[in-house]
Design an enzyme around this catalytic site. Structure first.
Site, PDB file in Angstrom:
ATOM      1  N   ARG A 173      21.649  -9.472 -26.702  1.00 43.03           N
ATOM      2  CA  ARG A 173      21.971  -9.380 -25.271  1.00 43.03           C
ATOM      3  C   ARG A 173      22.337  -7.947 -24.884  1.00 43.03           C
ATOM      4  NH1 ARG A 173      26.494 -13.632 -24.942  1.00 43.03           N
ATOM      5  NH2 ARG A 173      26.730 -12.648 -22.907  1.00 43.03           N
TER       6      ARG A 173
ATOM      7  N   GLY B 142     -14.667 -13.666   2.850  1.00 35.53           N
ATOM      8  CA  GLY B 142     -15.659 -13.495   3.891  1.00 35.53           C
ATOM      9  C   GLY B 142     -17.009 -13.198   3.234  1.00 35.53           C
TER      10      GLY B 142
ATOM     11  N   ALA C  91      27.810 -15.524 -43.565  1.00 41.37           N
ATOM     12  CA  ALA C  91      27.231 -16.498 -42.642  1.00 41.37           C
ATOM     13  C   ALA C  91      28.313 -17.056 -41.726  1.00 41.37           C
ATOM     14  CB  ALA C  91      26.581 -17.631 -43.432  1.00 41.37           C
TER      15      ALA C  91
ATOM     16  N   ARG D 218      -0.701 -19.191   2.299  1.00 42.88           N
ATOM     17  CA  ARG D 218      -1.368 -19.972   1.250  1.00 42.88           C
ATOM     18  C   ARG D 218      -0.635 -19.920  -0.090  1.00 42.88           C
ATOM     19  NH1 ARG D 218      -7.188 -17.329   2.644  1.00 42.88           N
ATOM     20  NH2 ARG D 218      -5.770 -15.720   3.414  1.00 42.88           N
TER      21      ARG D 218
ATOM     22  N   GLU E 117     -16.384 -15.122   8.263  1.00 43.96           N
ATOM     23  CA  GLU E 117     -15.056 -15.458   7.723  1.00 43.96           C
ATOM     24  C   GLU E 117     -14.979 -16.939   7.333  1.00 43.96           C
ATOM     25  OE1 GLU E 117     -12.815 -13.448   6.784  1.00 43.96           O
ATOM     26  OE2 GLU E 117     -13.905 -11.706   7.538  1.00 43.96           O
TER      27      GLU E 117
ATOM     28  N   LEU F 272      -2.966  -2.880   3.958  1.00 37.50           N
ATOM     29  CA  LEU F 272      -2.537  -3.973   4.840  1.00 37.50           C
ATOM     30  C   LEU F 272      -1.589  -4.928   4.109  1.00 37.50           C
ATOM     31  CD1 LEU F 272      -5.920  -4.829   6.589  1.00 37.50           C
ATOM     32  CD2 LEU F 272      -4.221  -3.066   7.142  1.00 37.50           C
TER      33      LEU F 272
HETATM   34  C1  UD1 Z   1      -9.899 -10.750   4.244  1.00 39.19           C
HETATM   35  C2  UD1 Z   1     -11.217 -10.509   4.975  1.00 39.19           C
HETATM   36  C3  UD1 Z   1     -12.330 -11.187   4.199  1.00 39.19           C
HETATM   37  C4  UD1 Z   1     -12.365 -10.628   2.775  1.00 39.19           C
HETATM   38  C5  UD1 Z   1     -10.994 -10.745   2.098  1.00 39.19           C
HETATM   39  C6  UD1 Z   1     -11.009  -9.957   0.811  1.00 39.19           C
HETATM   40  C7  UD1 Z   1     -10.595 -10.410   7.329  1.00 39.19           C
HETATM   41  C8  UD1 Z   1     -10.578 -11.117   8.625  1.00 39.19           C
HETATM   42  N1  UD1 Z   1     -11.107 -11.073   6.307  1.00 39.19           N
HETATM   43  O1  UD1 Z   1      -9.680 -12.143   4.244  1.00 39.19           O
HETATM   44  O2  UD1 Z   1     -13.562 -10.934   4.818  1.00 39.19           O
HETATM   45  O3  UD1 Z   1     -13.325 -11.318   2.016  1.00 39.19           O
HETATM   46  O4  UD1 Z   1      -9.969 -10.195   2.919  1.00 39.19           O
HETATM   47  O5  UD1 Z   1      -9.858 -10.158   0.065  1.00 39.19           O
HETATM   48  O6  UD1 Z   1     -10.186  -9.269   7.241  1.00 39.19           O
HETATM   49  N2  UD1 Z   1      -2.717  -8.725   7.043  1.00 39.19           N
HETATM   50  C9  UD1 Z   1      -1.925  -7.997   7.910  1.00 39.19           C
HETATM   51  N3  UD1 Z   1      -1.778  -8.445   9.179  1.00 39.19           N
HETATM   52  C10 UD1 Z   1      -2.416  -9.554   9.647  1.00 39.19           C
HETATM   53  C11 UD1 Z   1      -3.231 -10.289   8.759  1.00 39.19           C
HETATM   54  C12 UD1 Z   1      -3.363  -9.838   7.460  1.00 39.19           C
HETATM   55  O7  UD1 Z   1      -1.350  -6.971   7.540  1.00 39.19           O
HETATM   56  O8  UD1 Z   1      -2.236  -9.869  10.826  1.00 39.19           O
HETATM   57  C13 UD1 Z   1      -2.839  -8.259   5.664  1.00 39.19           C
HETATM   58  C14 UD1 Z   1      -2.364  -9.285   4.655  1.00 39.19           C
HETATM   59  O9  UD1 Z   1      -0.986  -9.122   4.363  1.00 39.19           O
HETATM   60  C15 UD1 Z   1      -3.264  -9.039   3.459  1.00 39.19           C
HETATM   61  C16 UD1 Z   1      -4.525  -8.423   4.067  1.00 39.19           C
HETATM   62  O10 UD1 Z   1      -4.192  -8.045   5.377  1.00 39.19           O
HETATM   63  O11 UD1 Z   1      -2.676  -8.133   2.551  1.00 39.19           O
HETATM   64  C17 UD1 Z   1      -5.686  -9.414   4.101  1.00 39.19           C
HETATM   65  O12 UD1 Z   1      -5.290 -10.561   4.832  1.00 39.19           O
HETATM   66  P1  UD1 Z   1      -5.665 -12.015   4.357  1.00 39.19           P
HETATM   67  O13 UD1 Z   1      -5.120 -12.982   5.319  1.00 39.19           O
HETATM   68  O14 UD1 Z   1      -5.333 -12.201   2.929  1.00 39.19           O
HETATM   69  O15 UD1 Z   1      -7.250 -11.958   4.546  1.00 39.19           O
HETATM   70  P2  UD1 Z   1      -8.326 -12.850   3.794  1.00 39.19           P
HETATM   71  O16 UD1 Z   1      -8.307 -14.204   4.347  1.00 39.19           O
HETATM   72  O17 UD1 Z   1      -8.167 -12.704   2.341  1.00 39.19           O
HETATM   73 CA    CA Z   2      -6.598 -11.917   1.047  1.00 44.72          CA
END
Ligand code: UD1
Ligand code: CA
Length: 460
Positions: free
Chosen positions: A339, A143, A386, A21, A158, A14
């Site tokens: 360089r 989470g 030098a 953040r 969450e 993902l």
């Molecule tokens: C998520 C989990 C949380 C867990 C944590 C671990 C959910 C709702 N929560 O939270 O339980 O403890 O990961 O690290 O899943 N992303 C997408 N599309 C979206 C949203 C997010 O592709 O619409 C991707 C982000 O780019 C990221 C990953 O999913 O790489 C996780 O998303 P993030 O928002 O970081 O979730 P957390 O708040 O960390």
């Molecule tokens: Ca995350």
């Protein structure tokens, strides 16, 4: 049941979220960890674990085409509606796989062993879902794993924004790693039922958990022995921690293959760097990019080496090198700047407060102090006094300086390029050399000294 690794699985990584953040103009998963965009790590780990297919979920704004390892495919999530929606975006890409392993692009410390461990936990249990968990001293930002009286995992609370987790749930130190193995068909069937009626108005992937359980499917929370591989990056404080842990791992790998590291904490080595045995890394040393260091070299203290090649037994002390080559037994520094295109042949020396660019310093040749050598070829065994300087730029164009073998330049020689100094020739101290110097000659190109007798008294 036979143990099965990740071979029958499609891994979905993902990376479609914005990463707000991070407070950055750069997409979160592009931020480098040990020199590579963090997204690259889970993709490589999945490939190493033998995954049948790796699908990266991307946003319409960034398809990561320039950073993804060969063989990875992508699926676009139209809008960042949450991790559940992100996995849905990969649904058609997972057709034909029995299992789907979900990883996060913001979890770069993951390795292939962890993926294999989870795939095996799934195949041994036949569970519809395996969720990897870990206990953290500081679970903030993750989470929380909520278990029932029997210890079965009930749901994930969450915590990204207030409103989803209760105070009691916030006190739980077991967190969701965001790493899962699913039965593919059950995953997508359950995802179709996930709602977005939560504090963020998003589709949360972990919400498939209670849906699967309610229909009698087995869900296993697989607690990891150590949280080292599941730490995620949400903000820059997380990034700092993950960078440090990744560096610790890289330093340790080099130590185990024969590199002496005097001070691991102040030694930073990017993932792409190669180092030979019996090389010693002194403190405050940064090795970056495609740098390759052969056996028996001494690097540092206080050196930065980027995209450079250091041959065996060379020494680089308190210096900064980029796209340079340092030959066997050659010596650099203290306080040298090499360089792009600086090539130091075997046994040569570039010493204190010397800058070299796009120049070859021949075998055994020495540039010991206070020099700028740009666009020059220095022959074997020559010794530049030098503050010998190549004046390589006439305001419009760069020109080359050719210095033969066995040349001795006097201190403060300026070589106005294009110019050639023949083999075995000398220049007088303070000379500005504008014309070629024949082999074995002495060139003196300065005002003769004048003496004005009794000057002090005459002035009074
Ligand atoms: C998520 C989990 C949380 C867990 C944590 C671990 C959910 C709702 N929560 O939270 O339980 O403890 O990961 O690290 O899943 N992303 C997408 N599309 C979206 C949203 C997010 O592709 O619409 C991707 C982000 O780019 C990221 C990953 O999913 O790489 C996780 O998303 P993030 O928002 O970081 O979730 P957390 O708040 O960390
Ligand atoms: Ca995350």
């Amino acid at each position: 049941m036979s143990r099965v690794g990740a071979e029958a699985s499609c891994v979905v990584v993902l990376a479609g979220g914005k990463g707000t953040r991070m407070q950055s103009n750069v997409t979160k998963v592009r931020h480098p960890v040990a020199g590579l965009p963090m997204l690259v790590y889970p993709v490589l780990a999945a490939q190493q674990a033998g995954a049948k297919k790796v699908v990266v979920v991307t946003s319409p704004e960034d398809d990561f085409a320039d950073i993804l390892p060969n063989g990875a495919t992508t699926a676009t999530q139209a809008e960042a509606l949450g991790t559940g929606d992100a996995v849905k975006a990969a649904e058609s890409a997972t057709v034909g796989a029995d299992h789907v392993i979900v990883l996060s692009g913001d979890t770069p410390l993951i390795d292939s062993d962890l993926i294999t461990e989870l795939a095996e936990a799934q195949s041994e249990s036949g569970a519809a879902m395996v969720i990897a968990t870990a206990r953290l001293a500081d679970p903030t930002g993750y989470g929380r794993i909520v278990r029932d009286a029997h210890g079965h995992v009930e749901h994930v609370a969450e915590t990204k924004v207030a409103g989803d987790a209760s105070t009691a749930e916030l006190a739980i130190d077991e967190v969701n790693s965001g790493i899962y193995v699913f039965d593919r068909d059950k995953l997508f069937a359950a995802l179709a039922e996930v709602k977005s009626d939560n504090a963020q108005g998003e589709y949360y992937l972990p919400d498939v958990l209670p849906i699967l359980r309610a229909q009698g499917d087995t869900v296993i929370a697989h607690e990891l022995a150590s949280p080292d591989h599941m730490l995620g990056v949400n903000d820059r404080a997380d990034l700092g921690l993950v960078q440090q842990l990744m560096n610790d791992r890289i330093v340790r790998d080099h130590q185990l293959t024969g590199v002496t590291v005097i001070d691991a904490e102040s030694t930073w080595i990017e993932a792409t760097v190669k180092i030979g045995a019996d090389t010693v890394l002194e403190p405050a040393t940064y090795l970056r990019g495609t740098t390759e260091i052969a056996d028996g070299a001494t690097i540092g203290p206080g050196s930065t080496i980027i995209d450079s090649k250091i041959e065996s037994d060379a020494r680089v002390i308190h210096s900064y090198l980029t796209e340079a080559v340092v030959g066997p037994g050659a010596s650099v520094g203290p306080f040298a700047y090499l360089r792009p295109g600086a090539v130091l042949a075997e046994g040569s020396k570039v010493g204190t407060f010397v800058e070299v660019k796009n120049s070859v310093i021949g075998p055994g040749a020495k540039v010991p102090h206070l020099s700028y050598i740009g666009d020059a070829d220095v022959g074997e065994g020559s010794n530049l006094g030098a503050a010998t300087i190549t004046a390589n730029y006439d305001g419009k164009k760069k020109h080359r300086t050719t210095i033969g073998a066995g040349v001795r330049t006097g201190v403060d020689t300026t070589l106005v390029a294009p110019v050639t100094v023949g083999d075995g020739a000398y220049t007088g101290a303070g000379s500005v050399i504008t014309r070629d110097v024949p082999a074995d000659a002495l060139a003196v190109a300065r005002e003769r000294q004048k003496i004005i007798e009794n000057y002090a008294n005459r002035r009074a």
